[in-house]
Enzyme design. Structure first.
Site, PDB file in Angstrom:
ATOM      1  N   GLN A  77       1.298  -0.852   0.207  1.00 35.90           N
ATOM      2  CA  GLN A  77       0.426   0.165  -0.008  1.00 35.90           C
ATOM      3  C   GLN A  77       0.771   1.334   0.250  1.00 35.90           C
ATOM      4  O   GLN A  77       0.415   2.638  -0.247  1.00 35.90           O
ATOM      5  CB  GLN A  77      -1.210  -0.275   0.864  1.00 35.90           C
ATOM      6  N   CYS A 105      -4.975   0.454   3.773  1.00 36.70           N
ATOM      7  CA  CYS A 105      -4.693  -0.815   4.206  1.00 36.70           C
ATOM      8  C   CYS A 105      -6.441  -1.487   4.226  1.00 36.70           C
ATOM      9  O   CYS A 105      -6.970  -2.053   3.907  1.00 36.70           O
ATOM     10  CB  CYS A 105      -5.147  -1.088   5.698  1.00 36.70           C
ATOM     11  N   HIS A 159      -6.363  -0.812  11.365  1.00 35.66           N
ATOM     12  CA  HIS A 159      -5.220  -1.351  10.352  1.00 35.66           C
ATOM     13  C   HIS A 159      -6.282  -2.771  10.090  1.00 35.66           C
ATOM     14  O   HIS A 159      -6.978  -2.650  10.797  1.00 35.66           O
ATOM     15  CB  HIS A 159      -3.849  -1.950  11.323  1.00 35.66           C
ATOM     16  N   ASN A 185      -0.635  -9.259   4.866  1.00 36.05           N
ATOM     17  CA  ASN A 185      -0.794  -7.717   4.896  1.00 36.05           C
ATOM     18  C   ASN A 185      -0.613  -6.809   3.637  1.00 36.05           C
ATOM     19  O   ASN A 185      -0.433  -7.750   2.325  1.00 36.05           O
ATOM     20  CB  ASN A 185       0.267  -7.878   6.352  1.00 36.05           C
TER      21      ASN A 185
END
Length: 341
Positions: free
Chosen positions: A142, A148, A284, A305
């Site tokens: 990102q 996110c 997040h 992630n």
């Protein structure tokens, strides 16, 4: 999963320098040795600074982070390790502000619900990894953009599309950043996964990454590219809050978008089952792409992630499952959601 060549090189260089330059390093770090390590780290990650004052500021932060990592890894009973990565010259506050991006003030949790395919615990396998089933695209990055939420939602949709159609397509996070603001998202300043799902339903699809590429910055909606739908969803649902059992049932069906609280240890996570320091204030978003248990019997979630393959276990994390905490470790059970077709 196998480490990439870049990851292997990074680890090898770090190990060589660590063992040669810091043979007795434990609690207090030698300034000259840390300065040499900082220079190597800068070269490895292509980091430059505007002036000497900025470099001195970043060096001080780097040294503090390095000392924190070393002192943590001195512990012999830790179930996970921390490591020096590409975030090492950032404070925790700077990192959270620039590399997370869940939610914005005034955006409520959606009340929309959609059932996932009925399962009971007897039907759920002991371990499951959607990567092994080809339902997970490569790790993305990102960058310095609070997007996110978009990466979490897209990864969940990519997995569902593969499960339903047999096709794994990398989809566009940038389209969500640019085009979904009318639903209450704020691009690189944050958003919610449910809002992303709603936009895709109303837009009747989401473009591929190829047709609407990621820029890591806010942009104007490209309506032409946004109309080139590569995948569609028809609904979405929220996993019942504060139940890892219900979350397990959802992940057994498909990859699931999950909100959690990222922390300093999260920032420097390198390997193992993460068990510690975090809160339950959500900041997040990630995607759960499976679950399992380690050789010691500790249960974990497999977390995809969006901080590049340089972070964690080639971009992934094992996060403790069934920790006994009411909201799950790091608040992972508070707000999870999934797309449907």
């Amino acid at each position: 999963m196998a480490f990439s060549l870049e990851r292997k090189t990074l680890l090898a260089l770090w190990f060589i320098h660590w063992t040669c330059a810091f043979p007795a390093l434990s609690h207090t770090l030698d300034e000259a040795s840390v300065a040499a390590t900082h220079e190597q780290w800068m070269a490895m990650h292509g980091r430059t600074y505007a002036n000497d004052a900025e470099k001195e500021k970043r060096f001080k932060i780097f040294k503090e982070n390095l000392e924190y990592i070393e002192n943590f890894n001195d512990g012999k009973s830790n179930s996970y390790k921390l490591g020096l990565n590409h975030f090492a010259d950032l404070t925790t506050e700077e990192f959270i502000a620039s590399h997370t991006g869940l939610g914005v003030p005034g955006i409520p949790r959606s009340s929309k619900n959609a059932p996932f395919r009925p399962l009971n615990l007897a039907d759920v396998p002991e371990s499951l990894d959607w990567r092994e089933k080809g339902a997970v695209t490569p790790i993305k990055n990102q960058g310095v953009c609070g997007s996110c939420w978009a990466f979490s939602a897209i990864a969940a949709i990519e997995g569902l599309v593969k499960i339903k159609t047999g096709k794994l397509i990398s989809l566009s996070e940038q389209q969500l950043i640019d085009c979904s603001r009318q639903l209450g998202t704020h691009g690189c300043r944050g958003g919610w996964m449910d809002k992303a799902f709603r936009y895709i339903i109303e837009n009747q699809g989401i473009a591929s990454e190829t047709n609407y590429t990621y820029k890591a910055r806010d942009g104007t909606c490209n309506t032409g590219s946004a109309a080139m739908a590569a995948a569609q969803i028809t609904g979405y649902g929220d996993v019942p809050a504060n139940s890892e059992e219900q979350l397990l049932l959802a992940v057994a069906n498909q990859p699931v978008s999950v909100a959690l609280s990222a922390s300093k240890d999260f920032m420097f996570y390198e390997s193992g089952v993460f068990t510690g320091k975090c809160h339950t204030s959500l900041n997040h978003a990630v995607t759960f792409v499976g679950y399992g248990k380690n050789e010691d019997g500790m249960k974990y979630w497999i977390v995809k992630n969006s901080w590049s393959g340089k972070w964690g276990e080639s971009g992934y994390m094992k996060l403790q499952r069934d920790s006994g905490k009411p909201h799950g470790l790091c608040g992972l059970a508070k707000k999870a959601s999934y797309p449907t077709v």
